[in-house]
Design a protein around this motif. Structure first.
Motif, PDB file in Angstrom:
ATOM      1  N   PRO A 134       0.809  -1.217   0.000  1.00  0.00           N
ATOM      2  CA  PRO A 134       0.000   0.000   0.000  1.00  0.00           C
ATOM      3  C   PRO A 134       0.846   1.272   0.000  1.00  0.00           C
ATOM      4  CG  PRO A 134      -0.766  -1.553   1.674  1.00  0.00           C
ATOM      5  CD  PRO A 134       0.567  -2.050   1.190  1.00  0.00           C
ATOM      6  N   PRO A 135       0.257   2.366  -0.482  1.00  0.00           N
ATOM      7  CA  PRO A 135       0.952   3.655  -0.450  1.00  0.00           C
ATOM      8  C   PRO A 135       0.871   4.266   0.943  1.00  0.00           C
ATOM      9  CG  PRO A 135      -1.198   3.924  -1.457  1.00  0.00           C
ATOM     10  CD  PRO A 135      -1.041   2.455  -1.160  1.00  0.00           C
ATOM     11  N   LEU A 192      -6.135  -7.383   0.965  1.00  0.00           N
ATOM     12  CA  LEU A 192      -6.743  -6.633   2.065  1.00  0.00           C
ATOM     13  C   LEU A 192      -6.797  -5.142   1.753  1.00  0.00           C
ATOM     14  CD1 LEU A 192      -5.158  -8.377   5.195  1.00  0.00           C
ATOM     15  CD2 LEU A 192      -7.476  -8.665   4.277  1.00  0.00           C
ATOM     16  N   HIS A 193      -5.726  -4.609   1.172  1.00  0.00           N
ATOM     17  CA  HIS A 193      -5.705  -3.195   0.784  1.00  0.00           C
ATOM     18  C   HIS A 193      -6.866  -2.882  -0.163  1.00  0.00           C
ATOM     19  CE1 HIS A 193      -4.315   0.667  -0.772  1.00  0.00           C
ATOM     20  NE2 HIS A 193      -4.387   0.153  -1.991  1.00  0.00           N
ATOM     21  N   THR A 194      -7.076  -3.751  -1.141  1.00  0.00           N
ATOM     22  CA  THR A 194      -8.163  -3.534  -2.105  1.00  0.00           C
ATOM     23  C   THR A 194      -9.517  -3.616  -1.424  1.00  0.00           C
ATOM     24  OG1 THR A 194      -6.790  -4.462  -3.879  1.00  0.00           O
ATOM     25  CG2 THR A 194      -9.154  -4.347  -4.273  1.00  0.00           C
ATOM     26  N   LEU A 195      -9.698  -4.613  -0.569  1.00  0.00           N
ATOM     27  CA  LEU A 195     -10.969  -4.754   0.146  1.00  0.00           C
ATOM     28  C   LEU A 195     -11.264  -3.527   0.993  1.00  0.00           C
ATOM     29  CD1 LEU A 195     -13.401  -6.401   1.254  1.00  0.00           C
ATOM     30  CD2 LEU A 195     -11.818  -7.327   2.962  1.00  0.00           C
ATOM     31  N   PHE A 196     -10.290  -3.065   1.767  1.00  0.00           N
ATOM     32  CA  PHE A 196     -10.528  -1.959   2.692  1.00  0.00           C
ATOM     33  C   PHE A 196     -10.742  -0.623   1.983  1.00  0.00           C
ATOM     34  CE2 PHE A 196      -7.813  -4.357   6.045  1.00  0.00           C
ATOM     35  CZ  PHE A 196      -8.892  -5.162   6.341  1.00  0.00           C
ATOM     36  N   THR A 197     -10.071  -0.426   0.847  1.00  0.00           N
ATOM     37  CA  THR A 197     -10.126   0.888   0.184  1.00  0.00           C
ATOM     38  C   THR A 197     -11.063   0.930  -1.012  1.00  0.00           C
ATOM     39  OG1 THR A 197      -8.195   0.363  -1.201  1.00  0.00           O
ATOM     40  CG2 THR A 197      -7.782   1.429   0.935  1.00  0.00           C
ATOM     41  N   ARG A 217       2.048  -2.904  10.401  1.00  0.00           N
ATOM     42  CA  ARG A 217       0.626  -3.216  10.229  1.00  0.00           C
ATOM     43  C   ARG A 217      -0.157  -2.027   9.657  1.00  0.00           C
ATOM     44  NH1 ARG A 217      -1.871  -6.594  15.029  1.00  0.00           N
ATOM     45  NH2 ARG A 217      -1.934  -4.561  16.022  1.00  0.00           N
ATOM     46  N   TYR A 218       0.459  -1.351   8.717  1.00  0.00           N
ATOM     47  CA  TYR A 218      -0.163  -0.175   8.111  1.00  0.00           C
ATOM     48  C   TYR A 218      -1.532  -0.488   7.506  1.00  0.00           C
ATOM     49  CZ  TYR A 218      -1.086   3.585   4.791  1.00  0.00           C
ATOM     50  OH  TYR A 218      -1.684   4.601   4.086  1.00  0.00           O
ATOM     51  N   VAL A 219      -1.681  -1.670   6.907  1.00  0.00           N
ATOM     52  CA  VAL A 219      -2.922  -1.981   6.212  1.00  0.00           C
ATOM     53  C   VAL A 219      -4.132  -1.907   7.139  1.00  0.00           C
ATOM     54  CG1 VAL A 219      -2.845  -4.497   6.578  1.00  0.00           C
ATOM     55  CG2 VAL A 219      -3.948  -3.558   4.522  1.00  0.00           C
ATOM     56  N   LEU A 220      -3.929  -2.131   8.429  1.00  0.00           N
ATOM     57  CA  LEU A 220      -5.059  -2.064   9.360  1.00  0.00           C
ATOM     58  C   LEU A 220      -5.588  -0.644   9.503  1.00  0.00           C
ATOM     59  CD1 LEU A 220      -3.862  -4.530  12.151  1.00  0.00           C
ATOM     60  CD2 LEU A 220      -5.199  -4.998  10.074  1.00  0.00           C
ATOM     61  N   SER A 221      -4.717   0.343   9.292  1.00  0.00           N
ATOM     62  CA  SER A 221      -5.178   1.736   9.351  1.00  0.00           C
ATOM     63  C   SER A 221      -6.107   2.059   8.191  1.00  0.00           C
ATOM     64  CB  SER A 221      -3.987   2.698   9.341  1.00  0.00           C
ATOM     65  OG  SER A 221      -3.343   2.722   8.073  1.00  0.00           O
ATOM     66  N   GLU A 222      -6.051   1.263   7.136  1.00  0.00           N
ATOM     67  CA  GLU A 222      -6.912   1.503   5.974  1.00  0.00           C
ATOM     68  C   GLU A 222      -8.345   1.063   6.229  1.00  0.00           C
ATOM     69  OE1 GLU A 222      -3.941   1.545   2.230  1.00  0.00           O
ATOM     70  OE2 GLU A 222      -4.544  -0.466   2.863  1.00  0.00           O
ATOM     71  N   GLN A 273      -6.376 -12.113  14.825  1.00  0.00           N
ATOM     72  CA  GLN A 273      -6.838 -10.866  15.414  1.00  0.00           C
ATOM     73  C   GLN A 273      -7.665 -10.064  14.424  1.00  0.00           C
ATOM     74  OE1 GLN A 273      -6.289  -9.855  18.778  1.00  0.00           O
ATOM     75  NE2 GLN A 273      -7.996  -8.567  18.112  1.00  0.00           N
ATOM     76  N   LEU A 274      -7.227 -10.015  13.165  1.00  0.00           N
ATOM     77  CA  LEU A 274      -8.001  -9.285  12.156  1.00  0.00           C
ATOM     78  C   LEU A 274      -9.378  -9.906  11.978  1.00  0.00           C
ATOM     79  CD1 LEU A 274      -8.361  -7.194   9.940  1.00  0.00           C
ATOM     80  CD2 LEU A 274      -7.211  -8.777   8.360  1.00  0.00           C
ATOM     81  N   PHE A 275      -9.431 -11.215  11.903  1.00  0.00           N
ATOM     82  CA  PHE A 275     -10.721 -11.892  11.760  1.00  0.00           C
ATOM     83  C   PHE A 275     -11.645 -11.536  12.914  1.00  0.00           C
ATOM     84  CE2 PHE A 275     -13.428 -15.623  12.620  1.00  0.00           C
ATOM     85  CZ  PHE A 275     -14.135 -15.677  11.420  1.00  0.00           C
ATOM     86  N   SER A 276     -11.127 -11.596  14.134  1.00  0.00           N
ATOM     87  CA  SER A 276     -11.935 -11.276  15.307  1.00  0.00           C
ATOM     88  C   SER A 276     -12.406  -9.828  15.287  1.00  0.00           C
ATOM     89  CB  SER A 276     -11.121 -11.549  16.580  1.00  0.00           C
ATOM     90  OG  SER A 276     -11.836 -11.190  17.737  1.00  0.00           O
ATOM     91  N   ASP A 277     -11.496  -8.914  14.929  1.00  0.00           N
ATOM     92  CA  ASP A 277     -11.859  -7.494  14.895  1.00  0.00           C
ATOM     93  C   ASP A 277     -12.927  -7.213  13.850  1.00  0.00           C
ATOM     94  OD1 ASP A 277     -10.004  -7.061  16.869  1.00  0.00           O
ATOM     95  OD2 ASP A 277      -8.485  -6.193  15.546  1.00  0.00           O
ATOM     96  N   LEU A 278     -12.792  -7.816  12.682  1.00  0.00           N
ATOM     97  CA  LEU A 278     -13.783  -7.600  11.628  1.00  0.00           C
ATOM     98  C   LEU A 278     -15.144  -8.178  12.030  1.00  0.00           C
ATOM     99  CD1 LEU A 278     -11.660  -8.387   8.431  1.00  0.00           C
ATOM    100  CD2 LEU A 278     -12.570  -6.149   9.108  1.00  0.00           C
TER     101      LEU A 278
END
Length: 322
Positions: A134-135, A192-197, A217-222, A273-278
């Motif tokens: 990701p950028p 994940l980047h594509t899904l989130f953005t 873990r930058y992608v989580l900020s997206e 953790q990502l699965f649980s958070d989502l």
């Protein structure tokens, strides 16, 4: 749905991919003295497969595109389509598994599109380090040790959306409402980047062993604004997350610095953790717009978990549970 390919079957497929044989042909061990040299043997081709090169204006790179065309009538609405990253590695597995499902009468076929940089193995590694990440404004702590340029995921997504998809849709009857993006490792990060953005880009996402650790873990900020983007969707999206149980377990022979890196990256913990958070946030609040699935493959490491992920995902493409 139950798994339809065992680990033994997967091993056989991988062996055939590396050492293909031809029915009725002499093997090198039984060949006669008149057999031509190995360099004159015909190259392997895959049935019902096409390939072409795209010179991308978006990324400045050339990509080899592999397309597996189903040997069946076009279903009403068109074929489901899978866009598989790291196509040089993942495409043959997708093709074989999709065909087996079709032969079993469980589906009418799917178009599989493999995407890979066209300039050779070393160039592919450089390309994926840039295309799949990701950028981010700060690239000082990416954790990537290759030294390659990074942060080109938006350009690569623009290539898929504006250059690749129109080519595929021009020549093949595909169902725009049944499109899947598959990525493993850095490819999973891009997924994940594509899904989130841009969740509208595909309807099904498979993030296999995603490199969530990248850039702290930058992608989580997206995920900021992800709930709003989900709410605006015309149809739901589904995310399948997969990971091998041994991806953060170091073998005894591993060097200390690699052990430290493996533990820091925490592949299994990050995916769980990502699965649980989502589940607790976006999925719970999206009114059914986000559906989730998680698969942890016992005994598999980062590389061996990839064919297992495709094995699970191939039925998911036809509308199975994630």
């Amino acid at each position: 749905m139950s798994r339809f390919l065992t680990r033994t079957t997967l091993s056989v497929i991988l062996t055939l991919m590396i050492n293909p044989t031809f029915a009725g042909a002499d093997s090198p061990s039984t060949a006669t003295a008149n057999t031509p040299t190995a360099n004159s043997w015909p190259e392997v081709t895959l049935d019902n497969t096409r390939q072409f090169i795209i010179d991308s204006r978006q990324t400045g790179r050339s990509y080899r595109i592999l397309v597996a065309v189903p040997d069946s009538l076009v279903p009403e609405g068109g074929f489901p389509v899978v866009y598989s990253l790291d196509g040089n590695t993942t495409f043959p597995l997708w093709k074989v598994m999709a065909e087996r499902l079709q032969q079993r009468g469980q589906a009418r076929g799917a178009l599989v599109v493999g995407i890979t940089a066209a300039e050779g193995d070393k160039a592919q590694l450089v390309a994926r380090a840039e295309d799949y990440t990701p950028p981010a404004a700060n690239m000082d702590k990416t954790g990537d040790q290759s030294g390659s340029r990074q942060g080109g995921a938006d350009r690569f997504l623009a290539f898929i959306e504006q250059e690749l998809k129109p080519q595929i849709e021009q020549h093949f009857a595909i169902n725009r409402h049944q499109q899947t993006l598959f990525g493993h490792s850095y490819g999973g990060l891009f997924t994940l980047h594509t899904l989130f953005t841009h969740p509208e880009s595909f309807q099904r996402y498979v993030a296999a062993s995603p490199s969530i650790w990248w850039n702290e873990r930058y992608v989580l900020s997206e995920r900021n604004g992800f709930a709003d983007r989900l709410a605006a969707l015309a149809q739901p999206v589904t995310l399948m997350l997969t990971v091998g149980s041994e991806e953060q377990t170091a073998p005894a022979s591993m060097k200390a610095e690699r052990v430290q890196m493996l533990q820091k990256r925490a592949q299994v913990d990050n995916v769980k953790q990502l699965f649980s958070d989502l589940q607790q946030t976006e999925a719970a609040e999206s009114d059914g717009k986000l559906q989730l699935g998680l698969h942890i493959f016992p005994g598999e490491n980062h590389m061996s978990a990839m064919p297992e992920a495709i094995n699970r995902a191939v039925e998911f493409v036809y509308g199975g549970k994630p």
